[in-house]
Design a protein around this motif. Structure first.
Motif, PDB file in Angstrom:
ATOM      1  N   VAL A  91       0.875  -1.179   0.000  1.00  0.00           N
ATOM      2  CA  VAL A  91       0.000   0.000   0.000  1.00  0.00           C
ATOM      3  C   VAL A  91       0.909   1.226   0.000  1.00  0.00           C
ATOM      4  N   SER A  92       0.888   1.956  -1.111  1.00  0.00           N
ATOM      5  CA  SER A  92       1.742   3.125  -1.266  1.00  0.00           C
ATOM      6  C   SER A  92       0.923   4.357  -0.881  1.00  0.00           C
ATOM      7  N   GLU A 116       8.423  13.792  -6.622  1.00  0.00           N
ATOM      8  CA  GLU A 116       9.382  12.784  -6.157  1.00  0.00           C
ATOM      9  C   GLU A 116       8.750  11.875  -5.098  1.00  0.00           C
ATOM     10  N   VAL A 117       8.048  12.470  -4.140  1.00  0.00           N
ATOM     11  CA  VAL A 117       7.462  11.666  -3.052  1.00  0.00           C
ATOM     12  C   VAL A 117       6.146  11.018  -3.490  1.00  0.00           C
ATOM     13  N   TYR A 123       6.075   4.701  -7.849  1.00  0.00           N
ATOM     14  CA  TYR A 123       6.535   3.900  -8.996  1.00  0.00           C
ATOM     15  C   TYR A 123       7.763   3.049  -8.618  1.00  0.00           C
ATOM     16  N   LEU A 124       8.745   3.681  -7.949  1.00  0.00           N
ATOM     17  CA  LEU A 124       9.976   2.951  -7.625  1.00  0.00           C
ATOM     18  C   LEU A 124       9.721   1.806  -6.649  1.00  0.00           C
ATOM     19  N   ILE A 141      -1.318  -4.300  -5.288  1.00  0.00           N
ATOM     20  CA  ILE A 141      -0.753  -2.978  -5.004  1.00  0.00           C
ATOM     21  C   ILE A 141      -1.914  -1.996  -4.914  1.00  0.00           C
ATOM     22  N   VAL A 142      -1.877  -1.132  -3.904  1.00  0.00           N
ATOM     23  CA  VAL A 142      -2.899  -0.073  -3.812  1.00  0.00           C
ATOM     24  C   VAL A 142      -2.189   1.267  -3.656  1.00  0.00           C
ATOM     25  N   TYR A 143      -2.542   2.220  -4.509  1.00  0.00           N
ATOM     26  CA  TYR A 143      -2.028   3.589  -4.381  1.00  0.00           C
ATOM     27  C   TYR A 143      -3.067   4.434  -3.663  1.00  0.00           C
TER      28      TYR A 143
END
Ligand code: NAP
Length: 255
Positions: A91-92, A116-117, A123-124, A141-143
């Motif tokens: 979880v991003s 960037e954050v 992505y990274l 994956i959850v954004y």
């Protein structure tokens, strides 16, 4: 919180998870049976969050991870792998909004910091977690985007654009990864009561554009977001990928 066990055997890493929405997500995934790795920039916050979750009897570990530092992201992944034997869920959640103002008047360094954050680190980290999801023959994956990604909020132009970018990242990555049983989804919260939203509403007030008052009837608690994330990463959502669930109490969500 009672365990219902739907995430039993899963390992989740959640960024920016020592407070606010991220902490609520960690707590909910743990309550649903996952082993969770919490993280954020400050060691004292990580320690407190881990202690709190352990006191509830959850399977939890924690590390310092500033999402835009490569070595910190590596440490986060290593922690999950070493403590819990793999990774099934990312979880991003981390995001910043260091300044407010009209989007095209934003200084370049503010634009760079936000991207960037809020976007590049998402992505990274996804890219770095992929080999581990592949080892498990699938994952999720959850954004964490925002309602601002659909309808830019007042003077939060650059932040809003970064959140719109996550909607695109969700779609693009979901298409690439669907054949590998890796699902990529997104959640777009409305206004949730956290330190972040308190800062934002204060900035809005000082600019006289919008105040938290505009949203009073729409305010959510972090746990009203975490349940949606738990659904998205569970088998109940096994046929859902590339989607963004808006949890905004009715705020406009048309792009
Ligand atoms: N609150 C809202 O109304 C709202 C609405 C829509 C979307 N969102 C999104 O929800 C997410 C979480 O927001 P929130 O309101 O829960 O924030 P919050 O309550 O302010 O919590 C922020 C958390 O992020 C950590 N953090 C901050 N910068 C970090 C970084 N660079 N790397 C790693 N951790 C970091 C903080 O801990 P440390 O200080 O220890 O790093 C803390 O644990 C964000 O993506 C935000 O854009 C929030």
């Amino acid at each position: 919180m009672a365990h219902n066990g739907k995430l039993k055997g899963k390992v989740a890493i959640i960024t920016a998870s020592t407070d606010g929405i991220g902490f609520a997500i960690a707590e909910r995934l743990a309550a649903d049976g996952a082993s969770v790795v919490v993280s954020s920039r400050k060691e004292s916050n990580v320690t407190k969050a881990v202690e709190k979750l352990k006191a509830s009897g959850y399977s939890v570990s924690g590390v310092v991870c500033h999402v835009s530092k490569a070595s910190d992201r590596e440490r986060l992944i290593k922690e999950a792998h070493e403590k819990f034997g793999g990774i099934d869920i990312l979880v991003s959640n981390a995001a910043v909004n260091p300044a407010v103002g009209p989007v095209l008047e934003s200084p370049e360094d503010i634009w760079d910091k936000i991207f960037e954050v809020n976007v590049k680190a998402a992505y990274l980290l996804s890219k770095e977690v992929l080999p581990y999801l592949r080892k498990r023959h699938g994952g999720s994956i959850v954004y964490v985007s925002s309602i601002a990604g659909f309808d830019p909020l007042g003077l939060l132009g650059v932040y809003s654009v970064s959140k719109t970018a996550l909607l695109g990242l969700t779609k693009a990555a979901a298409k690439d990864l669907a054949p590998e049983n890796i699902r990529v989804n997104c959640i777009a919260p409305g206004v949730v009561i956290t330190k972040f939203s308190a800062g934002v509403s204060t900035s809005h007030c000082s600019f006289g554009i919008k105040t938290i008052g505009c949203y009073e009837s729409l305010l959510a608690l972090p746990k009203e977001i975490s349940g949606v994330v738990s659904f998205l990463v569970s088998d109940d959502a096994s046929y859902i990928t590339g989607e963004t669930i808006v949890a905004s109490g009715g705020m406009t969500s048309r792009l």
